[in-house]
Design a protein around this motif. Sequence first.
Motif, PDB file in Angstrom:
ATOM      1  N   GLN A 186       0.837  -1.206   0.000  1.00  0.00           N
ATOM      2  CA  GLN A 186       0.000   0.000   0.000  1.00  0.00           C
ATOM      3  C   GLN A 186       0.872   1.257   0.000  1.00  0.00           C
ATOM      4  O   GLN A 186       0.582   2.219  -0.727  1.00  0.00           O
ATOM      5  CB  GLN A 186      -0.908  -0.011   1.225  1.00  0.00           C
ATOM      6  CG  GLN A 186      -2.072   0.956   1.126  1.00  0.00           C
ATOM      7  CD  GLN A 186      -3.238   0.559   2.008  1.00  0.00           C
ATOM      8  OE1 GLN A 186      -3.161  -0.396   2.771  1.00  0.00           O
ATOM      9  NE2 GLN A 186      -4.324   1.283   1.896  1.00  0.00           N
ATOM     10  N   ASP A 187       1.950   1.235   0.763  1.00  0.00           N
ATOM     11  CA  ASP A 187       2.883   2.376   0.756  1.00  0.00           C
ATOM     12  C   ASP A 187       3.505   2.580  -0.618  1.00  0.00           C
ATOM     13  O   ASP A 187       3.662   3.717  -1.082  1.00  0.00           O
ATOM     14  CB  ASP A 187       3.994   2.155   1.800  1.00  0.00           C
ATOM     15  CG  ASP A 187       3.504   2.351   3.227  1.00  0.00           C
ATOM     16  OD1 ASP A 187       2.408   2.931   3.407  1.00  0.00           O
ATOM     17  OD2 ASP A 187       4.202   1.917   4.160  1.00  0.00           O
ATOM     18  N   LEU A 188       3.858   1.471  -1.269  1.00  0.00           N
ATOM     19  CA  LEU A 188       4.415   1.557  -2.629  1.00  0.00           C
ATOM     20  C   LEU A 188       3.430   2.219  -3.578  1.00  0.00           C
ATOM     21  O   LEU A 188       3.796   3.057  -4.400  1.00  0.00           O
ATOM     22  CB  LEU A 188       4.716   0.152  -3.150  1.00  0.00           C
ATOM     23  CG  LEU A 188       6.115  -0.422  -2.997  1.00  0.00           C
ATOM     24  CD1 LEU A 188       6.170  -1.784  -3.676  1.00  0.00           C
ATOM     25  CD2 LEU A 188       7.162   0.498  -3.579  1.00  0.00           C
ATOM     26  N   ALA A 189       2.177   1.823  -3.468  1.00  0.00           N
ATOM     27  CA  ALA A 189       1.138   2.391  -4.327  1.00  0.00           C
ATOM     28  C   ALA A 189       1.013   3.894  -4.107  1.00  0.00           C
ATOM     29  O   ALA A 189       0.896   4.673  -5.064  1.00  0.00           O
ATOM     30  CB  ALA A 189      -0.203   1.695  -4.064  1.00  0.00           C
ATOM     31  N   LYS A 190       1.080   4.307  -2.851  1.00  0.00           N
ATOM     32  CA  LYS A 190       0.963   5.740  -2.530  1.00  0.00           C
ATOM     33  C   LYS A 190       2.132   6.530  -3.115  1.00  0.00           C
ATOM     34  O   LYS A 190       2.004   7.711  -3.415  1.00  0.00           O
ATOM     35  CB  LYS A 190       0.931   5.941  -1.012  1.00  0.00           C
ATOM     36  CG  LYS A 190      -0.392   5.540  -0.369  1.00  0.00           C
ATOM     37  CD  LYS A 190      -0.311   5.660   1.146  1.00  0.00           C
ATOM     38  CE  LYS A 190      -1.586   5.162   1.805  1.00  0.00           C
ATOM     39  NZ  LYS A 190      -1.416   4.978   3.264  1.00  0.00           N
ATOM     40  N   GLN A 191       3.283   5.860  -3.251  1.00  0.00           N
ATOM     41  CA  GLN A 191       4.466   6.529  -3.816  1.00  0.00           C
ATOM     42  C   GLN A 191       4.432   6.578  -5.345  1.00  0.00           C
ATOM     43  O   GLN A 191       5.341   7.110  -5.968  1.00  0.00           O
ATOM     44  CB  GLN A 191       5.732   5.799  -3.357  1.00  0.00           C
ATOM     45  CG  GLN A 191       6.014   5.919  -1.867  1.00  0.00           C
ATOM     46  CD  GLN A 191       6.985   4.872  -1.362  1.00  0.00           C
ATOM     47  OE1 GLN A 191       7.824   4.367  -2.110  1.00  0.00           O
ATOM     48  NE2 GLN A 191       6.867   4.513  -0.097  1.00  0.00           N
ATOM     49  N   GLY A 192       3.378   5.999  -5.950  1.00  0.00           N
ATOM     50  CA  GLY A 192       3.227   6.086  -7.394  1.00  0.00           C
ATOM     51  C   GLY A 192       3.853   4.958  -8.187  1.00  0.00           C
ATOM     52  O   GLY A 192       4.001   5.055  -9.412  1.00  0.00           O
ATOM     53  N   MET A 193       4.239   3.867  -7.503  1.00  0.00           N
ATOM     54  CA  MET A 193       4.816   2.723  -8.219  1.00  0.00           C
ATOM     55  C   MET A 193       3.741   2.049  -9.083  1.00  0.00           C
ATOM     56  O   MET A 193       2.626   1.812  -8.627  1.00  0.00           O
ATOM     57  CB  MET A 193       5.380   1.707  -7.219  1.00  0.00           C
ATOM     58  CG  MET A 193       5.869   0.406  -7.844  1.00  0.00           C
ATOM     59  SD  MET A 193       7.220   0.593  -9.037  1.00  0.00           S
ATOM     60  CE  MET A 193       8.613   0.889  -7.953  1.00  0.00           C
ATOM     61  N   THR A 194       4.082   1.762 -10.322  1.00  0.00           N
ATOM     62  CA  THR A 194       3.207   0.973 -11.181  1.00  0.00           C
ATOM     63  C   THR A 194       3.216  -0.467 -10.673  1.00  0.00           C
ATOM     64  O   THR A 194       4.285  -1.058 -10.502  1.00  0.00           O
ATOM     65  CB  THR A 194       3.698   1.007 -12.639  1.00  0.00           C
ATOM     66  OG1 THR A 194       3.859   2.367 -13.042  1.00  0.00           O
ATOM     67  CG2 THR A 194       2.702   0.322 -13.565  1.00  0.00           C
ATOM     68  N   MET A 195       2.039  -1.034 -10.418  1.00  0.00           N
ATOM     69  CA  MET A 195       1.960  -2.364  -9.829  1.00  0.00           C
ATOM     70  C   MET A 195       0.885  -3.194 -10.517  1.00  0.00           C
ATOM     71  O   MET A 195      -0.203  -2.706 -10.820  1.00  0.00           O
ATOM     72  CB  MET A 195       1.633  -2.265  -8.325  1.00  0.00           C
ATOM     73  CG  MET A 195       2.703  -1.569  -7.519  1.00  0.00           C
ATOM     74  SD  MET A 195       2.142  -1.007  -5.878  1.00  0.00           S
ATOM     75  CE  MET A 195       1.703  -2.543  -5.084  1.00  0.00           C
ATOM     76  N   VAL A 196       1.219  -4.468 -10.757  1.00  0.00           N
ATOM     77  CA  VAL A 196       0.238  -5.448 -11.221  1.00  0.00           C
ATOM     78  C   VAL A 196       0.245  -6.571 -10.188  1.00  0.00           C
ATOM     79  O   VAL A 196       1.288  -7.172  -9.926  1.00  0.00           O
ATOM     80  CB  VAL A 196       0.579  -6.008 -12.614  1.00  0.00           C
ATOM     81  CG1 VAL A 196      -0.566  -6.884 -13.125  1.00  0.00           C
ATOM     82  CG2 VAL A 196       0.866  -4.877 -13.604  1.00  0.00           C
ATOM     83  N   VAL A 197      -0.910  -6.821  -9.589  1.00  0.00           N
ATOM     84  CA  VAL A 197      -0.986  -7.706  -8.429  1.00  0.00           C
ATOM     85  C   VAL A 197      -2.033  -8.787  -8.672  1.00  0.00           C
ATOM     86  O   VAL A 197      -3.207  -8.482  -8.913  1.00  0.00           O
ATOM     87  CB  VAL A 197      -1.366  -6.913  -7.156  1.00  0.00           C
ATOM     88  CG1 VAL A 197      -1.348  -7.831  -5.928  1.00  0.00           C
ATOM     89  CG2 VAL A 197      -0.452  -5.709  -6.959  1.00  0.00           C
TER      90      VAL A 197
END
Length: 247
Positions: A186-197
Amino acid sequence: MNDNIIEVKGLKKHYTGGAVRALDGIDCEIRRGEVVVIVGPSGSGKSTLLRSLNLLEVPTEGQILFNGADITAPKTNINKHRQKMGMVFQHFNLFPNMNIIKNMTLAPTKILGKSEADAEKQAEELLVKVGLVDRKEAYPSQLSGGQKQRIAIVRALCMEPEVMLFDEPTSALDPEMVGEVLDVMQDLAKQGMTMVVVTHEMGFAKEVADRVIFMDEGVIIEEGTPDDIFNNPQSERLKSFLSKVLI
């Protein structure tokens, strides 16, 4: 500039001469800074799609464009592209004979050519973020499952990827350890990392995803915002799936 970091066109993955169609014509795109969560029943093709994005699964047919380059083309240097795609698996894949700091600095020094000092500085900064800097000299066998998975995530981040791929990162964990891993994501997402989960954690999909893709039998049945998917499902197949997974 094209906003899509990944584009998937007509992707198929067949086994046993086409008798098993793990992927049967997938078209989708992942935009920069977007968190896309793929859900669906077991055997729906979720992990096959995710693992195809960096060619851990080689497609039978179709194209995958990463930053505009066709990584399915015959002469593509896939290792070069994989450096920009962090991958986190169910089972951590840490080197058991190396301590945590060595696990984290090995690839940046060998592949990116970083100095040992720079790689260690970066690794320690990431360990601080996930609350594990005090375990940097420990070995994987001395860590809990949740700690190992947090290490696996920050190890991937040491390569400074443009996108992070997560293949059911919490499914091998005891229930009480799931939250600590999802917090890091969730922290990564807030930092703007592109993620596929790919995940079974519907709460994470609801809270963190920009877009949710629902797959079944190798095809995308529906996709949309978490609100679209969870509160306004269109297909009977998605309605049936949600009735089983949402309590």
